[in-house]
Scaffold this motif. Structure first.
Motif, PDB file in Angstrom:
ATOM      1  N   MET A   1       0.829  -1.206   0.000  1.00  0.00           N
ATOM      2  CA  MET A   1       0.000   0.000   0.000  1.00  0.00           C
ATOM      3  C   MET A   1       0.864   1.257   0.000  1.00  0.00           C
ATOM      4  SD  MET A   1      -3.202  -0.904   0.003  1.00  0.00           S
ATOM      5  CE  MET A   1      -4.177   0.424   0.710  1.00  0.00           C
ATOM      6  N   THR A   2       0.384   2.286  -0.686  1.00  0.00           N
ATOM      7  CA  THR A   2       1.036   3.582  -0.693  1.00  0.00           C
ATOM      8  C   THR A   2       0.270   4.511   0.247  1.00  0.00           C
ATOM      9  OG1 THR A   2       1.778   3.318  -2.988  1.00  0.00           O
ATOM     10  CG2 THR A   2       1.704   5.555  -2.119  1.00  0.00           C
ATOM     11  N   ARG A   3       0.926   4.966   1.295  1.00  0.00           N
ATOM     12  CA  ARG A   3       0.293   5.813   2.299  1.00  0.00           C
ATOM     13  C   ARG A   3       0.342   7.276   1.845  1.00  0.00           C
ATOM     14  NH1 ARG A   3      -0.056   3.718   7.474  1.00  0.00           N
ATOM     15  NH2 ARG A   3       0.658   5.673   8.440  1.00  0.00           N
ATOM     16  N   VAL A   4      -0.828   7.925   1.828  1.00  0.00           N
ATOM     17  CA  VAL A   4      -0.941   9.259   1.258  1.00  0.00           C
ATOM     18  C   VAL A   4      -1.487  10.233   2.298  1.00  0.00           C
ATOM     19  CG1 VAL A   4      -1.939  10.670  -0.595  1.00  0.00           C
ATOM     20  CG2 VAL A   4      -1.384   8.259  -1.015  1.00  0.00           C
ATOM     21  N   VAL A   5      -0.862  11.404   2.379  1.00  0.00           N
ATOM     22  CA  VAL A   5      -1.362  12.523   3.172  1.00  0.00           C
ATOM     23  C   VAL A   5      -1.706  13.652   2.213  1.00  0.00           C
ATOM     24  CG1 VAL A   5      -0.641  14.390   4.735  1.00  0.00           C
ATOM     25  CG2 VAL A   5      -0.231  12.005   5.357  1.00  0.00           C
ATOM     26  N   VAL A   6      -2.858  14.294   2.425  1.00  0.00           N
ATOM     27  CA  VAL A   6      -3.300  15.416   1.588  1.00  0.00           C
ATOM     28  C   VAL A   6      -3.311  16.673   2.447  1.00  0.00           C
ATOM     29  CG1 VAL A   6      -5.165  16.368   0.185  1.00  0.00           C
ATOM     30  CG2 VAL A   6      -4.693  13.906   0.132  1.00  0.00           C
ATOM     31  N   LEU A   7      -2.622  17.710   2.002  1.00  0.00           N
ATOM     32  CA  LEU A   7      -2.555  18.973   2.731  1.00  0.00           C
ATOM     33  C   LEU A   7      -3.261  20.058   1.927  1.00  0.00           C
ATOM     34  CD1 LEU A   7       1.156  18.965   4.016  1.00  0.00           C
ATOM     35  CD2 LEU A   7      -0.883  17.959   5.070  1.00  0.00           C
ATOM     36  N   GLY A   8      -4.353  20.566   2.459  1.00  0.00           N
ATOM     37  CA  GLY A   8      -5.111  21.611   1.788  1.00  0.00           C
ATOM     38  C   GLY A   8      -6.438  21.104   1.268  1.00  0.00           C
ATOM     39  N   ASP A   9      -7.459  21.948   1.364  1.00  0.00           N
ATOM     40  CA  ASP A   9      -8.797  21.609   0.889  1.00  0.00           C
ATOM     41  C   ASP A   9      -9.120  22.491  -0.303  1.00  0.00           C
ATOM     42  OD1 ASP A   9     -11.416  20.834   0.566  1.00  0.00           O
ATOM     43  OD2 ASP A   9     -12.180  22.174   2.131  1.00  0.00           O
ATOM     44  N   SER A  10      -9.134  21.896  -1.486  1.00  0.00           N
ATOM     45  CA  SER A  10      -9.472  22.617  -2.714  1.00  0.00           C
ATOM     46  C   SER A  10     -10.239  21.666  -3.610  1.00  0.00           C
ATOM     47  CB  SER A  10      -8.201  23.092  -3.426  1.00  0.00           C
ATOM     48  OG  SER A  10      -7.456  21.983  -3.903  1.00  0.00           O
ATOM     49  N   ALA A  11     -10.811  22.197  -4.681  1.00  0.00           N
ATOM     50  CA  ALA A  11     -11.514  21.332  -5.632  1.00  0.00           C
ATOM     51  C   ALA A  11     -10.584  20.248  -6.162  1.00  0.00           C
ATOM     52  CB  ALA A  11     -12.080  22.167  -6.776  1.00  0.00           C
ATOM     53  N   ALA A  12      -9.326  20.611  -6.430  1.00  0.00           N
ATOM     54  CA  ALA A  12      -8.367  19.651  -6.979  1.00  0.00           C
ATOM     55  C   ALA A  12      -8.085  18.520  -5.991  1.00  0.00           C
ATOM     56  CB  ALA A  12      -7.067  20.362  -7.352  1.00  0.00           C
ATOM     57  N   THR A  13      -7.869  18.844  -4.711  1.00  0.00           N
ATOM     58  CA  THR A  13      -7.559  17.792  -3.746  1.00  0.00           C
ATOM     59  C   THR A  13      -8.785  16.923  -3.468  1.00  0.00           C
ATOM     60  OG1 THR A  13      -7.951  19.332  -1.900  1.00  0.00           O
ATOM     61  CG2 THR A  13      -5.683  19.057  -2.651  1.00  0.00           C
ATOM     62  N   ARG A  14      -9.988  17.514  -3.520  1.00  0.00           N
ATOM     63  CA  ARG A  14     -11.192  16.699  -3.317  1.00  0.00           C
ATOM     64  C   ARG A  14     -11.393  15.744  -4.484  1.00  0.00           C
ATOM     65  NH1 ARG A  14     -13.065  21.695  -1.268  1.00  0.00           N
ATOM     66  NH2 ARG A  14     -14.127  22.194  -3.227  1.00  0.00           N
ATOM     67  N   TYR A  15     -11.157  16.197  -5.714  1.00  0.00           N
ATOM     68  CA  TYR A  15     -11.224  15.296  -6.866  1.00  0.00           C
ATOM     69  C   TYR A  15     -10.193  14.178  -6.714  1.00  0.00           C
ATOM     70  CZ  TYR A  15     -14.450  17.621 -10.126  1.00  0.00           C
ATOM     71  OH  TYR A  15     -15.561  18.108 -10.763  1.00  0.00           O
ATOM     72  N   PHE A  16      -9.005  14.548  -6.253  1.00  0.00           N
ATOM     73  CA  PHE A  16      -7.946  13.553  -6.056  1.00  0.00           C
ATOM     74  C   PHE A  16      -8.373  12.508  -5.033  1.00  0.00           C
ATOM     75  CE2 PHE A  16      -4.248  12.350  -3.398  1.00  0.00           C
ATOM     76  CZ  PHE A  16      -3.580  11.571  -4.317  1.00  0.00           C
ATOM     77  N   LEU A  17      -8.962  12.937  -3.934  1.00  0.00           N
ATOM     78  CA  LEU A  17      -9.440  11.988  -2.922  1.00  0.00           C
ATOM     79  C   LEU A  17     -10.498  11.061  -3.496  1.00  0.00           C
ATOM     80  CD1 LEU A  17      -9.681  14.292   0.219  1.00  0.00           C
ATOM     81  CD2 LEU A  17      -8.441  12.121   0.117  1.00  0.00           C
ATOM     82  N   ARG A  18     -11.439  11.624  -4.217  1.00  0.00           N
ATOM     83  CA  ARG A  18     -12.515  10.796  -4.772  1.00  0.00           C
ATOM     84  C   ARG A  18     -11.964   9.743  -5.723  1.00  0.00           C
ATOM     85  NH1 ARG A  18     -18.018  14.040  -6.153  1.00  0.00           N
ATOM     86  NH2 ARG A  18     -18.262  12.134  -7.370  1.00  0.00           N
ATOM     87  N   GLN A  19     -11.025  10.136  -6.577  1.00  0.00           N
ATOM     88  CA  GLN A  19     -10.448   9.148  -7.495  1.00  0.00           C
ATOM     89  C   GLN A  19      -9.548   8.166  -6.766  1.00  0.00           C
ATOM     90  OE1 GLN A  19      -9.068   9.838 -11.386  1.00  0.00           O
ATOM     91  NE2 GLN A  19     -10.133  11.774 -11.630  1.00  0.00           N
ATOM     92  N   GLY A  20      -8.775   8.691  -5.800  1.00  0.00           N
ATOM     93  CA  GLY A  20      -7.846   7.817  -5.086  1.00  0.00           C
ATOM     94  C   GLY A  20      -8.527   6.716  -4.310  1.00  0.00           C
ATOM     95  N   LEU A  21      -9.766   6.944  -3.865  1.00  0.00           N
ATOM     96  CA  LEU A  21     -10.499   5.911  -3.144  1.00  0.00           C
ATOM     97  C   LEU A  21     -10.799   4.708  -4.034  1.00  0.00           C
ATOM     98  CD1 LEU A  21     -12.931   8.231  -1.183  1.00  0.00           C
ATOM     99  CD2 LEU A  21     -11.160   6.782  -0.173  1.00  0.00           C
ATOM    100  N   SER A  22     -10.724   4.897  -5.344  1.00  0.00           N
ATOM    101  CA  SER A  22     -10.974   3.795  -6.279  1.00  0.00           C
ATOM    102  C   SER A  22      -9.706   3.007  -6.611  1.00  0.00           C
ATOM    103  CB  SER A  22     -11.562   4.342  -7.586  1.00  0.00           C
ATOM    104  OG  SER A  22     -12.770   5.023  -7.345  1.00  0.00           O
TER     105      SER A  22
END
Length: 301
Positions: free
Chosen positions: A1-22
């Protein structure tokens, strides 16, 4: 597994989270947001032009909890802890990848970087984490991939792409880019490498739209045929985020897609001029490119 931390709340990071969950390889182990965490919940659920989030979003004091039928598999339940980067080190996070929003301007704490993670940033390079790999703008990236596919047929002497809907109103360098390049009012101009020693140029109107519609113009040194150009792009699409459609294809066909859509029926080649129309869902494609960087699958990086 690749462990990921996201810093900042923006449209881009939310899209990234949604795709990354897949993506089964990615595990989200931390999220740093601004004080308005309800904005995160609302944006996560409703912030996509393609579809609503297929689940629920609950924001607690210590974590955001996602539940529903989204991403990979069936019914899911994900808990992503909130991080306070200004606080002393607590339980070790040890991420493999840190993803930064475009407006993230705080230094990364030592307890977050001691595992030597890869750093990925949306937006332009910044003084904070200058070593970060920047997610490329969707329109310029797609144009560069198409130009690379055509180059084996003939060397590229010049390249330009004109797009509607690829701009970013949050780009801090927009005004200076216009002043330096003499762009028309409301336009954003950005360069990209079209070939060795050849810089391509992207000109887009300044409006942000879900889907960008673009036309790539290439000046090549030897005449080529349109059918050969389509074959080369189709071959490249097997290993990169291009989707070649027989056409006709429009912007609606690209909405929600993680690939740039090339309309093969509209590709033309006359003499030393090649024209390739394409469409891309800007946020979705850039989120996919960020996922490729996070997983190490970015063949273009």
């Amino acid at each position: 597994m690749t462990r990921v931390v996201v810093l900042g709340d923006s449209a881009a990071t939310r899209y990234f989270l949604r795709q990354g969950l897949s993506i089964q390889q990615l595990e989200f182990v931390g999220l740093a947001t601004g004080p308005d965490r309800e904005r995160l919940a609302y944006g996560f659920e409703y912030g996509s032009a393609a579809s609503r989030f297929k689940g629920t979003v609950e924001v607690g004091a210590d974590a955001v909890v996602l539940a529903g039928r989204y991403g990979r598999g069936g019914l899911r339940h994900d808990t992503i802890p909130f991080l306070d980067v200004a606080a002393p080190a607590g339980e070790p996070v040890e991420p493999d990848v840190v993803v930064l929003a475009a407006d993230w301007d705080r230094p990364l704490p030592g307890w977050l970087t001691e595992s030597a993670p890869r750093v990925v940033r949306f937006g332009r390079p910044a003084s904070v984490a200058p070593e970060a790999v920047v997610v490329p703008p969707a329109v310029g990236w797609a144009a560069e991939e198409i130009a690379a596919a055509v180059r084996p047929l003939s060397a590229v002497a010049a390249a330009a792409v004109v797009a509607v809907g690829g701009g970013s109103g949050a780009d801090p360098d927009r005004a200076s880019a216009l002043a330096a390049r003499g762009g028309a009012a409301g336009a954003v101009v950005s360069p990209w490498p079209a070939a060795d020693g050849v810089a391509g140029v992207t000109v887009v109107d300044g409006a942000e739209r879900a889907v960008a519609t673009a036309v790539l113009h290439l000046a090549v040194e030897e005449p080529v045929e349109a059918a050969a150009v389509v074959r080369r792009i189709t071959s490249a699409a097997r290993r990169t985020r291009l989707d070649v459609r027989p056409g006709p294809a429009g912007g609606a066909d690209a909405l929600g897609s993680a690939d740039a859509l090339v309309d093969a029926s509209a590709v033309t080649a006359a003499g030393r001029s090649v024209v390739v129309p394409f469409h891309c869902d800007v946020r979705t494609l850039e989120a996919a490119l960020a996922c490729d960087l996070a997983t190490g699958l970015a063949t273009w990086a």
